[in-house]
Design a protein around this motif. Sequence first.
Motif, PDB file in Angstrom:
ATOM      1  N   HIS A 104       0.859  -1.327  -0.019  1.00 31.44           N
ATOM      2  CA  HIS A 104      -0.052   0.130   0.072  1.00 31.44           C
ATOM      3  C   HIS A 104       0.941   1.222   0.125  1.00 31.44           C
ATOM      4  O   HIS A 104       0.297   2.268  -0.469  1.00 31.44           O
ATOM      5  CB  HIS A 104      -0.910   0.036   1.273  1.00 31.44           C
ATOM      6  N   ARG A 134       1.807   3.501   2.371  1.00 31.70           N
ATOM      7  CA  ARG A 134       0.960   4.674   3.045  1.00 31.70           C
ATOM      8  C   ARG A 134       2.204   5.554   3.640  1.00 31.70           C
ATOM      9  O   ARG A 134       2.951   5.002   4.555  1.00 31.70           O
ATOM     10  CB  ARG A 134       0.137   4.340   4.022  1.00 31.70           C
ATOM     11  N   HIS A 148       2.760  -5.645   7.785  1.00 29.36           N
ATOM     12  CA  HIS A 148       2.163  -4.952   6.377  1.00 29.36           C
ATOM     13  C   HIS A 148       2.283  -3.347   6.504  1.00 29.36           C
ATOM     14  O   HIS A 148       2.051  -2.721   7.667  1.00 29.36           O
ATOM     15  CB  HIS A 148       0.740  -5.369   6.585  1.00 29.36           C
ATOM     16  N   ASP A 149       2.412  -2.823   5.404  1.00 28.47           N
ATOM     17  CA  ASP A 149       2.512  -1.538   5.408  1.00 28.47           C
ATOM     18  C   ASP A 149       1.047  -0.790   5.334  1.00 28.47           C
ATOM     19  O   ASP A 149       0.866   0.297   5.357  1.00 28.47           O
ATOM     20  CB  ASP A 149       3.328  -0.718   4.275  1.00 28.47           C
ATOM     21  N   ASP A 150       0.010  -1.560   5.929  1.00 25.18           N
ATOM     22  CA  ASP A 150      -1.050  -1.048   6.105  1.00 25.18           C
ATOM     23  C   ASP A 150      -1.773  -0.808   7.659  1.00 25.18           C
ATOM     24  O   ASP A 150      -2.838  -0.648   7.979  1.00 25.18           O
ATOM     25  CB  ASP A 150      -2.185  -1.510   5.197  1.00 25.18           C
ATOM     26  N   GLU A 193      -2.023   0.489  11.185  1.00 19.27           N
ATOM     27  CA  GLU A 193      -2.036   1.728  11.761  1.00 19.27           C
ATOM     28  C   GLU A 193      -1.204   1.745  13.045  1.00 19.27           C
ATOM     29  O   GLU A 193      -1.701   0.758  14.192  1.00 19.27           O
ATOM     30  CB  GLU A 193      -3.538   2.079  12.045  1.00 19.27           C
ATOM     31  N   SER A 229      -0.039 -10.039   9.414  1.00 17.55           N
ATOM     32  CA  SER A 229       0.027  -8.482   9.285  1.00 17.55           C
ATOM     33  C   SER A 229       1.050  -7.784  10.588  1.00 17.55           C
ATOM     34  O   SER A 229       1.403  -6.612  10.319  1.00 17.55           O
ATOM     35  CB  SER A 229      -1.302  -7.886   9.305  1.00 17.55           C
ATOM     36  N   ARG A 235      -5.978  -5.659   4.120  1.00 15.88           N
ATOM     37  CA  ARG A 235      -5.507  -5.490   2.779  1.00 15.88           C
ATOM     38  C   ARG A 235      -6.163  -3.807   2.477  1.00 15.88           C
ATOM     39  O   ARG A 235      -6.739  -3.699   1.692  1.00 15.88           O
ATOM     40  CB  ARG A 235      -6.356  -6.398   1.619  1.00 15.88           C
ATOM     41  N   GLY A 236      -5.838  -3.296   3.602  1.00 17.79           N
ATOM     42  CA  GLY A 236      -5.931  -1.698   3.456  1.00 17.79           C
ATOM     43  C   GLY A 236      -7.192  -1.202   3.940  1.00 17.79           C
ATOM     44  O   GLY A 236      -7.340  -0.072   3.914  1.00 17.79           O
ATOM     45  N   ASN A 237      -8.009  -2.001   4.356  1.00 13.33           N
ATOM     46  CA  ASN A 237      -9.335  -1.454   4.774  1.00 13.33           C
ATOM     47  C   ASN A 237      -9.727  -2.077   6.138  1.00 13.33           C
ATOM     48  O   ASN A 237      -9.025  -2.950   6.756  1.00 13.33           O
ATOM     49  CB  ASN A 237     -10.576  -2.202   3.763  1.00 13.33           C
TER      50      ASN A 237
END
Length: 277
Positions: A13, A15, A86-88, A90, A151, A218-220
């Motif tokens: 992603h 971000r 993961h790079d999503d 927070e 993740s 997956r980014g959501n």
Amino acid sequence: MSTTRAFCISGWHFREDFFRQVLTIPDADIYVISHRPKKSIPGFLFDDLEASHILIRPNIGYDWGCYQQFLKSDLWKDYEYLYFLHDDVEILDIGFPEACESLLRKHAVIGNGGGSGSVSTASVQKHPYAYAHSCWQPDSLSFEHKTVRGSFFATTGKVLRQIGKFEVYWDLFSLNIEFGNWSTKATCGKLQAAFGENCFGYLSKTFGSSRYLVELYRGNAQETKSVPAGKRKKLYRFLKRVSVVYMEILHRKRQVPFRILWLSTFKSILAIFSGRI
């Protein structure tokens, strides 16, 4: 080497706010393993990281495949603490490395949140197909173990040296993202078999969440799944069934004549798709 921490970040992603936070963590080297081509990686990463810390690898094996690709690079071997994420994700509090390292005095692997969830615990009896591809095998179908999500998890170089590798299902034909959960179960089973029932620790008791981190899908914020259709769906079901029968024969739940021949045949079929057996 003066730094004791390395971060292996699955780049997808990209971000910028996430990477800006990670880059402020003290005493840490950052490595990005991208499953996207170089043109998809934002320029700020090349400004902030050494070129040797950005690795572009084939998009197979999903997140655990990415982490295994990092292990194969041998870049991790001089670090005491290793973080895989993961790079999503927070980041709510960049103090999570200190919290993880405190827990790593008692546990081999630290996840973000335990509690209930789709992969927080696993049973070979319930999901035997998830272990058929693995070079490591549970000692029985009744084996149960905890897991961490791909993740986010933290561990040590000592642990990684002992297990050698993650048990990745290399989905060579991109049939189904569910194979990523097969890698999770097989790898975490291998870890618990090696380090015992106290293998896993968690930053919280809430699945996917802690005061430090929130794991997305997956980014959501809500989980979305890619559902295979047509021939891919049929092939996935076939491989799942072959994997179950393989495990039942291997662990003698299913008695068949010419057992070695059956195992060899199923092993060959699975090897074509998993790239592991």
